[in-house]
Design a protein around this motif. Structure first.
Motif, PDB file in Angstrom:
ATOM      1  N   PRO A  87       0.803  -1.222   0.000  1.00 15.52           N
ATOM      2  CA  PRO A  87       0.000   0.000   0.000  1.00 15.52           C
ATOM      3  C   PRO A  87       0.837   1.274   0.000  1.00 15.52           C
ATOM      4  O   PRO A  87       1.886   1.341   0.654  1.00 15.52           O
ATOM      5  CB  PRO A  87      -0.809  -0.121   1.294  1.00 15.52           C
ATOM      6  N   THR A 130      -5.482  -2.422  -6.415  1.00 17.54           N
ATOM      7  CA  THR A 130      -5.695  -3.275  -5.238  1.00 17.54           C
ATOM      8  C   THR A 130      -4.403  -3.489  -4.473  1.00 17.54           C
ATOM      9  O   THR A 130      -4.367  -3.382  -3.236  1.00 17.54           O
ATOM     10  CB  THR A 130      -6.279  -4.632  -5.672  1.00 17.54           C
ATOM     11  N   LYS A 131      -3.313  -3.781  -5.180  1.00 16.97           N
ATOM     12  CA  LYS A 131      -2.034  -4.049  -4.517  1.00 16.97           C
ATOM     13  C   LYS A 131      -1.459  -2.786  -3.865  1.00 16.97           C
ATOM     14  O   LYS A 131      -0.736  -2.866  -2.871  1.00 16.97           O
ATOM     15  CB  LYS A 131      -1.042  -4.634  -5.519  1.00 16.97           C
ATOM     16  N   LEU A 132      -1.783  -1.620  -4.424  1.00 15.66           N
ATOM     17  CA  LEU A 132      -1.302  -0.365  -3.843  1.00 15.66           C
ATOM     18  C   LEU A 132      -2.244   0.167  -2.764  1.00 15.66           C
ATOM     19  O   LEU A 132      -1.939   1.183  -2.129  1.00 15.66           O
ATOM     20  CB  LEU A 132      -1.133   0.697  -4.938  1.00 15.66           C
ATOM     21  N   GLY A 133      -3.383  -0.504  -2.574  1.00 15.33           N
ATOM     22  CA  GLY A 133      -4.379   0.002  -1.631  1.00 15.33           C
ATOM     23  C   GLY A 133      -4.935   1.333  -2.077  1.00 15.33           C
ATOM     24  O   GLY A 133      -5.257   2.202  -1.252  1.00 15.33           O
TER      25      GLY A 133
END
Length: 324
Positions: free
Chosen positions: A143, A173-176
Motif C-alpha cells: 500500500p 488493489t495491490k497499492l491500496g
C-alpha cells in the motif's frame, strides 16, 4: 502426477504450507523445480504457491530499486538519454529465456521500479497490454498512502490479454489505492459516436482526470503485423500498413508515434476512448516498460518525444538502445 494440495485446509495449515515453500525458495535458495520435486507437485503449483504467499503478505519482498538501476548499462542509458532513472531486468550471460519468461522477469523488476517512483498522494495512470499485465500479475501487496489509480484505455479484451480494466484494478488493489476505471469501450464504431461519448459528463470527467496525472505507467508496441493493436481488433492490417507508410514506428495507448515521438493522426485515433499522448507527456513522472530488442525504434521514439522520465527494459532492449 501432482499430489493434490487441498483447498479445504484450515487457513492456518494453508498459511503454514505456503510459509514452508517460501522459506525453501527465498530462505534456503532452492529452485522452484527442486521444491516441486521435494513436495511431489508440479513446478506450476510451486509458482502459484509462491504467488499466494506474496499476495497474502506471508512473504514481504522489499527490493531497493537503486540496485536495479545501478548497473553500468542503466547508468549509460540514463546519461545517453537524460533520464531520471533506468531499471534493467538482467539475464545471465548463458541464460536463454523465451519472450514469456523475459516478460515475467521484466514485470517483477517493473514492480520495484513502480514502487520506487510512486509517492503518497500520486494520481497514477495505468495502460493496457501484455507488458502492463505482466506488471499487474507480479505486483506485490504494498500500500501507498492516498494514491489514485486511473485506467488509461477504455474497456477492451483480446486473446492475449484480459480486459483492460484488469490491469488498473489489480495494480490499484495491490497499492491500496482508490481505483478509477474508464466506463466506456476503448474503441467506438464510428468517429461521430465516439465524439459524443467523450462529451458525456461521466466519461468527460474521467478523461479530464487523465490530464492531471502524477505518474503514467505504460508500454509501447511496435508496428509489425502481429502487433497487439491489430490482434485486439482495434486496427485493421490495412490501417497498420498505412500508418507504417506514414512513418509510424510505435504505438502508445492505441495511438501511433513517428520516429521523433510525434503523434500521427490516423485511424483508429478518432474512435478511441483513451488517454491522449499529451496526457502522458504532461505527467510529472513517466514510467515506460518495454520488453524486447524488436521494440527499440518504438522505445526510442517515446524517449525522443518526451514521454519517458523512467525506463524499465530487459538487457537485450537496453543494449539495443545504447548501441543500436
Amino acid at each position: 502426477m501432482d499430489r493434490p494440495v487441498s483447498s479445504h485446509r484450515p487457513s492456518g495449515d494453508k498459511e503454514a504450507l505456503l510459509s514452508n515453500v517460501a522459506l525453501l525458495y527465498y530462505g534456503e535458495g532452492l529452485t522452484q523445480g527442486e521444491i516441486a520435486k521435494r513436495m511431489k507437485v508440479s513446478r506450476a503449483t510451486i509458482v502459484n504457491m509462491l504467488r499466494d504467499s506474496r499476495d497474502l503478505g506471508i512473504v514481504d519482498i522489499r527490493v531497493d530499486g537503486r540496485h536495479l538501476s545501478g548497473s553500468s548499462l542503466a547508468r549509460d542509458l540514463r546519461e545517453a538519454y537524460g533520464l531520471e532513472d533506468v531499471y534493467i531486468a538482467h539475464a545471465e550471460a548463458d541464460q536463454t529465456l523465451s519472450r514469456a519468461e523475459t516478460l515475467a522477469q521484466l514485470g517483477r523488476v517493473a514492480c520495484s521500479a513502480l514502487l520506487d517512483v510512486a509517492s503518497p498522494g500520486d494520481r497514477i495512470g495505468v495502460a493496457w497490454g501484455e507488458t502492463v499485465m505482466a506488471v499487474a500479475d507480479a505486483m506485490p501487496l504494498n500500500p501507498v498512502a492516498n494514491v489514485e489509480v486511473c485506467q488509461l484505455i477504455g474497456s477492451m479484451i483480446s486473446e492475449r490479454v484480459p480486459a483492460s480494466e484488469n490491469c488498473t484494478i489489480q495494480i490499484a488493489t495491490k497499492l491500496g489505492a482508490q481505483c478509477f476505471t474508464l466506463h466506456a469501450p476503448g474503441l467506438i464504431s464510428n468517429a461521430d459516436l465516439a465524439e459524443r461519448m467523450r462529451a458525456e459528463p461521466t466519461i468527460k470527467a474521467q478523461l479530464e482526470r487523465l490530464g492531471a496525472l502524477d505518474l503514467a505507467v505504460y508500454s509501447i508496441g511496435n508496428v509489425r503485423p502481429d502487433t497487439h493493436l491489430v490482434a485486439a481488433g482495434m486496427a485493421s492490417g490495412a490501417e497498420l500498413t498505412a500508418a507504417r507508410e506514414a512513418g509510424a514506428v510505435g504505438i502508445v495507448c492505441c495511438r501511433y508515434l513517428d520516429a521523433q515521438g510525434a503523434e500521427i493522426d490516423l485511424p483508429p485515433q478518432a474512435r478511441l476512448i483513451a488517454a491522449q499522448i499529451a496526457d502522458l507527456r504532461a505527467a510529472r513522472k513517466r514510467l515506460l516498460i518495454v520488453c524486447g530488442a524488436d521494440r527499440s525504434a518504438a522505445a526510442l521514439a517515446a524517449i525522443r518525444g518526451g514521454l519517458v522520465t523512467h525506463l524499465c527494459v530487459d538487457t537485450a532492449l537496453g543494449t539495443a538502445l545504447l548501441h543500436g
